[in-house]
Design a protein around this motif. Sequence first.
Motif, PDB file in Angstrom:
ATOM      1  N   LEU A   6      24.271  77.291  -9.853  1.00  0.00           N
ATOM      2  CA  LEU A   6      22.924  77.777 -10.115  1.00  0.00           C
ATOM      3  C   LEU A   6      22.928  79.001 -11.002  1.00  0.00           C
ATOM      4  O   LEU A   6      21.957  79.283 -11.680  1.00  0.00           O
ATOM      5  CB  LEU A   6      22.226  78.095  -8.795  1.00  0.00           C
ATOM      6  CG  LEU A   6      21.941  76.889  -7.899  1.00  0.00           C
ATOM      7  CD1 LEU A   6      21.196  77.359  -6.670  1.00  0.00           C
ATOM      8  CD2 LEU A   6      21.194  75.822  -8.629  1.00  0.00           C
ATOM      9  N   MET A   7      24.005  79.774 -10.972  1.00  0.00           N
ATOM     10  CA  MET A   7      24.047  80.993 -11.773  1.00  0.00           C
ATOM     11  C   MET A   7      24.857  80.813 -13.046  1.00  0.00           C
ATOM     12  O   MET A   7      25.068  81.738 -13.793  1.00  0.00           O
ATOM     13  CB  MET A   7      24.660  82.145 -10.940  1.00  0.00           C
ATOM     14  CG  MET A   7      23.814  82.499  -9.731  1.00  0.00           C
ATOM     15  SD  MET A   7      22.102  82.761 -10.171  1.00  0.00           S
ATOM     16  CE  MET A   7      22.291  84.043 -11.395  1.00  0.00           C
ATOM     17  N   GLY A   8      25.351  79.634 -13.292  1.00  0.00           N
ATOM     18  CA  GLY A   8      26.155  79.423 -14.495  1.00  0.00           C
ATOM     19  C   GLY A   8      25.298  79.226 -15.712  1.00  0.00           C
ATOM     20  O   GLY A   8      24.083  79.134 -15.658  1.00  0.00           O
ATOM     21  N   ALA A   9      25.947  79.114 -16.870  1.00  0.00           N
ATOM     22  CA  ALA A   9      25.220  78.860 -18.108  1.00  0.00           C
ATOM     23  C   ALA A   9      24.671  77.447 -18.069  1.00  0.00           C
ATOM     24  O   ALA A   9      25.286  76.531 -17.506  1.00  0.00           O
ATOM     25  CB  ALA A   9      26.156  79.035 -19.306  1.00  0.00           C
ATOM     26  N   GLU A  10      23.552  77.246 -18.672  1.00  0.00           N
ATOM     27  CA  GLU A  10      22.918  75.933 -18.643  1.00  0.00           C
ATOM     28  C   GLU A  10      23.444  75.106 -19.813  1.00  0.00           C
ATOM     29  O   GLU A  10      23.115  75.365 -20.971  1.00  0.00           O
ATOM     30  CB  GLU A  10      21.414  76.074 -18.728  1.00  0.00           C
ATOM     31  CG  GLU A  10      20.881  76.831 -17.554  1.00  0.00           C
ATOM     32  CD  GLU A  10      19.429  76.543 -17.355  1.00  0.00           C
ATOM     33  OE1 GLU A  10      18.734  77.423 -16.892  1.00  0.00           O
ATOM     34  OE2 GLU A  10      19.013  75.434 -17.668  1.00  0.00           O
ATOM     35  N   VAL A  11      24.290  74.111 -19.510  1.00  0.00           N
ATOM     36  CA  VAL A  11      24.874  73.256 -20.529  1.00  0.00           C
ATOM     37  C   VAL A  11      24.749  71.819 -20.070  1.00  0.00           C
ATOM     38  O   VAL A  11      24.633  71.523 -18.889  1.00  0.00           O
ATOM     39  CB  VAL A  11      26.362  73.616 -20.789  1.00  0.00           C
ATOM     40  CG1 VAL A  11      26.490  74.980 -21.405  1.00  0.00           C
ATOM     41  CG2 VAL A  11      27.177  73.548 -19.510  1.00  0.00           C
ATOM     42  N   GLY A  12      24.908  70.869 -20.992  1.00  0.00           N
ATOM     43  CA  GLY A  12      24.861  69.457 -20.643  1.00  0.00           C
ATOM     44  C   GLY A  12      23.570  69.078 -19.989  1.00  0.00           C
ATOM     45  O   GLY A  12      22.495  69.499 -20.388  1.00  0.00           O
ATOM     46  N   GLY A  13      23.661  68.257 -18.889  1.00  0.00           N
ATOM     47  CA  GLY A  13      22.484  67.763 -18.191  1.00  0.00           C
ATOM     48  C   GLY A  13      21.716  68.837 -17.485  1.00  0.00           C
ATOM     49  O   GLY A  13      20.557  68.676 -17.196  1.00  0.00           O
ATOM     50  N   CYS A  14      22.341  69.980 -17.153  1.00  0.00           N
ATOM     51  CA  CYS A  14      21.661  71.061 -16.431  1.00  0.00           C
ATOM     52  C   CYS A  14      21.156  72.128 -17.371  1.00  0.00           C
ATOM     53  O   CYS A  14      20.753  73.187 -16.934  1.00  0.00           O
ATOM     54  CB  CYS A  14      22.614  71.712 -15.427  1.00  0.00           C
ATOM     55  SG  CYS A  14      23.152  70.592 -14.142  1.00  0.00           S
ATOM     56  N   SER A  15      21.215  71.888 -18.688  1.00  0.00           N
ATOM     57  CA  SER A  15      20.975  73.010 -19.596  1.00  0.00           C
ATOM     58  C   SER A  15      19.793  72.835 -20.508  1.00  0.00           C
ATOM     59  O   SER A  15      19.639  73.571 -21.451  1.00  0.00           O
ATOM     60  CB  SER A  15      22.221  73.246 -20.458  1.00  0.00           C
ATOM     61  OG  SER A  15      22.351  72.192 -21.382  1.00  0.00           O
ATOM     62  N   ALA A  16      18.956  71.890 -20.350  1.00  0.00           N
ATOM     63  CA  ALA A  16      17.826  71.763 -21.269  1.00  0.00           C
ATOM     64  C   ALA A  16      16.995  73.022 -21.226  1.00  0.00           C
ATOM     65  O   ALA A  16      16.815  73.609 -20.194  1.00  0.00           O
ATOM     66  CB  ALA A  16      16.985  70.550 -20.899  1.00  0.00           C
ATOM     67  N   ASP A 133      16.020  63.448 -15.072  1.00  0.00           N
ATOM     68  CA  ASP A 133      17.074  64.451 -15.100  1.00  0.00           C
ATOM     69  C   ASP A 133      17.144  65.181 -16.439  1.00  0.00           C
ATOM     70  O   ASP A 133      17.580  66.342 -16.506  1.00  0.00           O
ATOM     71  CB  ASP A 133      18.436  63.808 -14.804  1.00  0.00           C
ATOM     72  CG  ASP A 133      18.544  63.378 -13.349  1.00  0.00           C
ATOM     73  OD1 ASP A 133      17.788  63.930 -12.521  1.00  0.00           O
ATOM     74  OD2 ASP A 133      19.362  62.490 -13.034  1.00  0.00           O
ATOM     75  N   ASP A 134      16.735  64.508 -17.496  1.00  0.00           N
ATOM     76  CA  ASP A 134      16.791  65.123 -18.818  1.00  0.00           C
ATOM     77  C   ASP A 134      15.440  65.651 -19.285  1.00  0.00           C
ATOM     78  O   ASP A 134      15.299  66.067 -20.438  1.00  0.00           O
ATOM     79  CB  ASP A 134      17.315  64.102 -19.849  1.00  0.00           C
ATOM     80  CG  ASP A 134      18.721  63.634 -19.510  1.00  0.00           C
ATOM     81  OD1 ASP A 134      19.512  64.469 -19.035  1.00  0.00           O
ATOM     82  OD2 ASP A 134      19.018  62.433 -19.707  1.00  0.00           O
TER      83      ASP A 134
END
Length: 584
Positions: A6-16, A133-134
Amino acid sequence: MGKCDLMGAEVGGCSASLSKMKVTLSALDTFESSFTPLVVIELAQDVKEETKEWLKNRIITKKKDGGAQLLFRPLLNKYEKETLENQNLYLVGASKIRLLLGAEAVGLVKECNDNTMRAFTYGMRHNFKGFDDDNDDFLTMAERQFIIKHELENLRARDEKMIPGYHQAKLYPGKSLLRRLLTSGIVIQVFPLHDNEALKKLEDSWYTRFALKYQPVDSIRGYFGETIALYFGFLEYFTFALIPMAVIGLPYYMFAWEDYDKYVIFASFNLIWSTVILEVWKRGCASMTYRWGTLVMKRQFEEPRPGFHGVLGINLVTGREEPLYPSYKRQLRIYLVSLPFVCLCLYFSLYVMMIYFDMEAWALDIYEDSGSEWTSVLLYVPSIIYAIVIEIMNRLYRYAAEFLTSWENHRLESAYQNHLILKVLVFNFLNCFASLFYIAFVLRDMKLLRQSLATLLITSQILNQIVESLLPYWLQRKHHVQVKRKVQALKEDIDATLYEQVVLEKQMGTYLGTFDDYLELFLQFGYVSLFSCVYPLAAAFAVLNNFTEVNSDALKMCRVFKRPFSEPSASIGVWQESNWNITH
């Protein structure tokens, strides 16, 4: 959806990206800053470093450890702080998963694939219409900012006895950290950022092209939230509801004034009209709020007001540790201080009214002695002066009413608002309508009544348009030009779009809610429903005012004030009951 921190950088599917807002500061090349900012926190210039570090840790720490588990970074990096102004401005955002979990925590209601409305749950997220999800548009930006505000406000002290670095800022378990930081002057303000691209689209469909059309209430709700959307929906509805009264009133105005049968017929029509439009609005309001999900939104135990204070203890209903304040002390403050003060203000209002009638008599004597055209204009001067004095008295009394209601120390925000509205409505009603009732039932002067009503109505509408929208907008435009020049002069080789936006918005005025807007409509409703039988043009003037009011209020929301936080609402609340009571 894959797992991601939850605190990481938003990349890939979790990063839009959470929105289409442009972020162009050079500081965004760092790992921690790769999120779209939604909310700004401004700290005082002299805040100690240990306090900043403590606040940051509480915001980014996981929920299970007492944090908000949000994303947090300074607006400027170290190099830019040295080059630009040393602003203590910080940006707050959240990952996509964090926002979805927050939507479940606050009880947001969304439409399911089977067209029913249900409270959103993360585990059943794929059963809700429009979720993918996207897809980052499932939650509106207003809803995202509301979730962040809720998480920040629910950051509570655990074992801290004071705010680090500030021994005088005491804490106790369960105390709202944000409230303590605000009252201690450590945090200056917390506000949501505008989305410039979405705002431009909203403006184009709302008020930039002046035309007789329906307002984009759903778009307003998506950007500003339900409370503001309901205000503009009611303003539009009330304006259209006034049109029949205006159409009937125009030819009616041409009839003989002293035919009292016509007064009775028009007054009866007023009563029916007032009742019908409010009942129809209830149905329309329920339809809108059901579609938005706020009509069926679960109501949790209302938290104590941030300003509520008392001896720390256990609430027997909720079982939580919170301030306790005896109700008898509050009642003593209400009946021994607030009530006498309100009565004194009402007496002063009546005293000013009698001065107004003395001025009317003086102007009439001058006109009868000379009979010239110049002295005929003088007949309207007392009413104009009185209308201006009424506006000044209403605004001064509002500040006193807010202070008294806060001093009464109500536990719940709803109780605070109800007592404040009651105080303000009583004074405004007497201040605005007492002279008209006196003329109608004591002096029985229909000519003076029409003259006074027309002057009060038109003057108050003009003053409100100038004070609420035009003057603040003019001042804001001048300030924007100064800030843009300053930013360009400070550093020309940095693309400081985000910095410039934050600096501009932080210095805008704060929108204090729909209270004053509804109060203006309430008084307008009173003028039309109570006195248009003797001055049928009242509804026509109200319609003209409201057509411009829609655009000036839209301009005020978009360009004059900071973006307010979204607040879920199921109706216009106590104002609907107030409008009902005035007609009975």
